[in-house]
Design a protein around this motif. Structure first.
Motif, PDB file in Angstrom:
ATOM      1  N   LEU A  75      50.767   1.462 -48.444  1.00 24.55           N
ATOM      2  CA  LEU A  75      52.079   1.078 -47.901  1.00 24.55           C
ATOM      3  C   LEU A  75      52.049  -0.335 -47.320  1.00 24.55           C
ATOM      4  O   LEU A  75      52.909  -0.690 -46.505  1.00 24.55           O
ATOM      5  N   HIS A  76      51.125  -1.159 -47.769  1.00 27.70           N
ATOM      6  CA  HIS A  76      50.929  -2.468 -47.144  1.00 27.70           C
ATOM      7  C   HIS A  76      52.226  -3.282 -47.145  1.00 27.70           C
ATOM      8  O   HIS A  76      52.832  -3.535 -48.194  1.00 27.70           O
ATOM      9  N   GLY A  77      52.645  -3.660 -45.934  1.00 26.56           N
ATOM     10  CA  GLY A  77      53.817  -4.515 -45.786  1.00 26.56           C
ATOM     11  C   GLY A  77      55.157  -3.816 -45.865  1.00 26.56           C
ATOM     12  O   GLY A  77      56.200  -4.478 -45.781  1.00 26.56           O
ATOM     13  N   VAL A  78      55.154  -2.500 -46.036  1.00 32.03           N
ATOM     14  CA  VAL A  78      56.407  -1.747 -46.219  1.00 32.03           C
ATOM     15  C   VAL A  78      56.904  -1.251 -44.861  1.00 32.03           C
ATOM     16  O   VAL A  78      56.165  -0.597 -44.119  1.00 32.03           O
ATOM     17  N   PRO A  79      58.156  -1.530 -44.506  1.00 33.02           N
ATOM     18  CA  PRO A  79      58.681  -1.032 -43.233  1.00 33.02           C
ATOM     19  C   PRO A  79      58.974   0.463 -43.274  1.00 33.02           C
ATOM     20  O   PRO A  79      59.295   1.013 -44.324  1.00 33.02           O
ATOM     21  N   PHE A  80      58.860   1.096 -42.120  1.00 28.34           N
ATOM     22  CA  PHE A  80      59.265   2.491 -41.989  1.00 28.34           C
ATOM     23  C   PHE A  80      59.882   2.689 -40.613  1.00 28.34           C
ATOM     24  O   PHE A  80      59.684   1.878 -39.697  1.00 28.34           O
ATOM     25  N   THR A  81      60.647   3.755 -40.468  1.00 27.76           N
ATOM     26  CA  THR A  81      61.275   4.099 -39.201  1.00 27.76           C
ATOM     27  C   THR A  81      60.800   5.465 -38.746  1.00 27.76           C
ATOM     28  O   THR A  81      60.204   6.226 -39.516  1.00 27.76           O
ATOM     29  N   ALA A  82      61.053   5.780 -37.477  1.00 26.61           N
ATOM     30  CA  ALA A  82      60.629   7.068 -36.931  1.00 26.61           C
ATOM     31  C   ALA A  82      61.670   7.565 -35.949  1.00 26.61           C
ATOM     32  O   ALA A  82      62.245   6.799 -35.167  1.00 26.61           O
ATOM     33  N   LYS A  83      61.903   8.838 -35.991  1.00 29.02           N
ATOM     34  CA  LYS A  83      62.804   9.512 -35.053  1.00 29.02           C
ATOM     35  C   LYS A  83      62.353   9.265 -33.620  1.00 29.02           C
ATOM     36  O   LYS A  83      61.144   9.188 -33.335  1.00 29.02           O
ATOM     37  N   ASP A  84      63.301   9.174 -32.707  1.00 31.73           N
ATOM     38  CA  ASP A  84      62.975   8.755 -31.351  1.00 31.73           C
ATOM     39  C   ASP A  84      62.375   9.859 -30.489  1.00 31.73           C
ATOM     40  O   ASP A  84      62.314   9.727 -29.273  1.00 31.73           O
ATOM     41  N   SER A  85      61.910  10.933 -31.090  1.00 36.44           N
ATOM     42  CA  SER A  85      61.091  11.916 -30.380  1.00 36.44           C
ATOM     43  C   SER A  85      59.610  11.729 -30.696  1.00 36.44           C
ATOM     44  O   SER A  85      58.768  12.446 -30.142  1.00 36.44           O
ATOM     45  N   ILE A  86      59.295  10.786 -31.575  1.00 37.94           N
ATOM     46  CA  ILE A  86      57.931  10.581 -32.067  1.00 37.94           C
ATOM     47  C   ILE A  86      57.351   9.361 -31.367  1.00 37.94           C
ATOM     48  O   ILE A  86      57.902   8.261 -31.458  1.00 37.94           O
ATOM     49  N   ASP A  87      56.237   9.521 -30.677  1.00 38.58           N
ATOM     50  CA  ASP A  87      55.676   8.436 -29.874  1.00 38.58           C
ATOM     51  C   ASP A  87      55.267   7.236 -30.717  1.00 38.58           C
ATOM     52  O   ASP A  87      54.637   7.383 -31.782  1.00 38.58           O
TER      53      ASP A  87
END
Length: 472
Positions: free
Chosen positions: A71-83
């Motif tokens: 996944l080099h250089g690929v953005p990702f997001t995370a739900k705001d319950s995940i530290d």
């Protein structure tokens, strides 16, 4: 490149490795997309300040010829319950406003280790506890297909962000519906793996965890397969996490790592899940027919255990008793105006009697046995994800196929997999009369994620809605 926000994570990673595009360009394109559309959707609650700096470091690694992660250089997001270390994780609650963790959740750390760049955190209901993503801290998220509709909950901010092109890949959590329902409501793909396959370390509440899952959300099956291969496996902290049947790389799950003989496929709409809208039922049947046309053995089925014990009722009797201590601890000493409606509802719900709790435990075991019997004869089950397409905001009662039910019934076909721990995958396969996505749920036996990914890839290739995106 003007369409970088419509490529999937797998394609972006390949383009970065081939130096067709830089990580900085990719991250900036997604930041620009957030600035453009999120004011209408409200899916993003916090931008990761270091995202562009991380992208510059990723670009330098490419130019040096370093060995690159998948996944080099690929953005990702995370739900705001995940530290997320150094990035606010506020759990959709004023109680946790300003909370800034020191360490990443295991799932976040694993995507970063693969080269992924944390871009932002996404909205949710308070404490990840409802079927709509709304709270007192960051407000309500809208569905990019129709702003008057919900993107679901509790991972609704994540699903909306991915559907709208603000993120190619994300992480959500699932207690009863929460990665699969939002995926269906926004037309993306998600996976709730077998319980314990992906550690819950770094996600609130720490206890109880027996029904909780964390899973990847994306716009393609191959992205889900890739993310799952990176996320699965024990971390030495979550005692539920398992190494049995180690996760296959995405290439193995989708390109020949399986027995290629025809799958034994059953499909089920009713009974057992509560009422189902006719358009949703027709979509499930269409997916089953697509599997038949692809050469697999397909038939309509019934699972008697689902008819004997209504899984939603079983779940409600169990999880109220298990979740209340965590809610009480979090809200102790707080005024009602600091606590959103669903937490107040949970705290006001009468405790389950010990007799009812034991009866529900036995019912859950009967459901596990019923699915075990089914999967002794079949490889795959196709069901609805939820009984209707995405509903208008704030709807609390529904008329579905001639029956009036409350909003909890949206979880009727997803919650059995939380009770049993079985893996389930949500993907779009249809469209409602008013243009909203309709999803299907693929269900597999314990640890049978490769079978789900294989079947999902077959259906994705023939899907009547492949590559359709909201116009926002």
């Amino acid at each position: 490149m003007t369409n970088l926000t419509r490529y999937d994570a797998t394609q972006l990673a390949e383009m970065i490795r081939n130096r067709d595009v830089s990580p900085v360009e990719v991250v900036q394109a997604h930041l620009d997309r957030i600035a453009d559309v999120d004011p209408k959707i409200n899916a993003i609650v916090t931008i990761a300040d270091q995202a562009l700096a991380d992208a510059k470091r990723a670009e330098a690694a490419v130019l040096r010829g370093d060995v690159l992660g998948p996944l080099h250089g690929v953005p990702f997001t995370a739900k705001d319950s995940i530290d997320t270390a150094g990035v606010l994780t506020q759990r959709g609650s004023p109680i946790f406003k300003g909370r800034n963790p020191d360490t990443d959740a295991t799932s976040v750390a694993r995507l970063k280790q693969a080269g992924g760049i944390l871009l932002a955190k996404t909205n949710l209901p308070e404490f990840s506890y409802w079927i709509e993503s709304d709270n007192l801290l960051s407000g309500r998220t809208n569905n990019p297909w129709n702003l008057a509709r919900t993107p679901g909950g509790s991972s609704g901010g994540e699903s909306a962000a991915i559907a709208a092109g603000m993120s190619p890949l994300g992480l959500g959590t699932d207690l009863a519906i929460s990665v699969r329902g939002p995926a269906a409501q926004t037309g993306i793909t998600s996976l709730k793996a077998t319980h314990g396959r992906v550690p819950m370390t770094g996600i609130w509440p720490r206890a109880p965890r027996r029904f909780w899952h964390i899973g990847p959300m994306a716009r393609s099956v191959r992205d889900i397969a890739l993310a799952y291969s990176l996320l699965a496996g024990p971390d030495g902290h979550d005692a539920f996490s398992s190494s049995i049947g180690a996760a296959q790389p995405a290439s193995g799950a989708l390109k020949g790592g399986l027995d290629t003989s025809p799958l034994r496929v059953g499909w089920l709409v009713e009974p057992g899940f509560g009422p189902i809208d006719p358009e949703v039922a027709a979509t499930v049947k269409a997916a089953a027919e697509a599997m038949r046309q692809a050469g697999h053995h397909v038939e309509a089925v019934r699972i008697p255990a689902l008819e004997l014990d209504f899984a939603l009722d079983v779940f409600n009797r169990l999880h109220v008793m298990e979740m209340k201590p965590a809610f009480r601890a979090a809200t102790a000493g707080r005024r009602d105006d600091e606590i959103y409606m669903m937490a107040r509802t949970m705290l006001a719900t009468p405790d389950t009697s010990m007799a009812d709790f034991i009866d529900a435990e036995q019912a859950a075991e009967r459901l596990r046995d019923g699915f075990a019997d089914y999967f002794s004869r079949y490889d795959l089950l196709i069901t609805p994800v939820q009984p209707i397409p995405a509903q208008p905001h704030g709807t609390t009662e529904f008329r579905i196929n001639g029956q009036t039910v409350d909003a909890t019934y949206l979880q009727g076909s997803t919650v059995p997999l939380n009770l049993t721990g079985l893996p389930g995958m949500s993907m779009r396969f249809g469209t409602s009369h008013d243009g909203m996505p309709i999803g299907i749920q693929l269900v597999g036996a314990w640890q049978a994620e490769p079978t789900l990914l294989h079947a999902a890839a077959i259906l994705e290739a023939v899907s009547p809605v492949r590559n359709q995106h909201p116009l926002i």
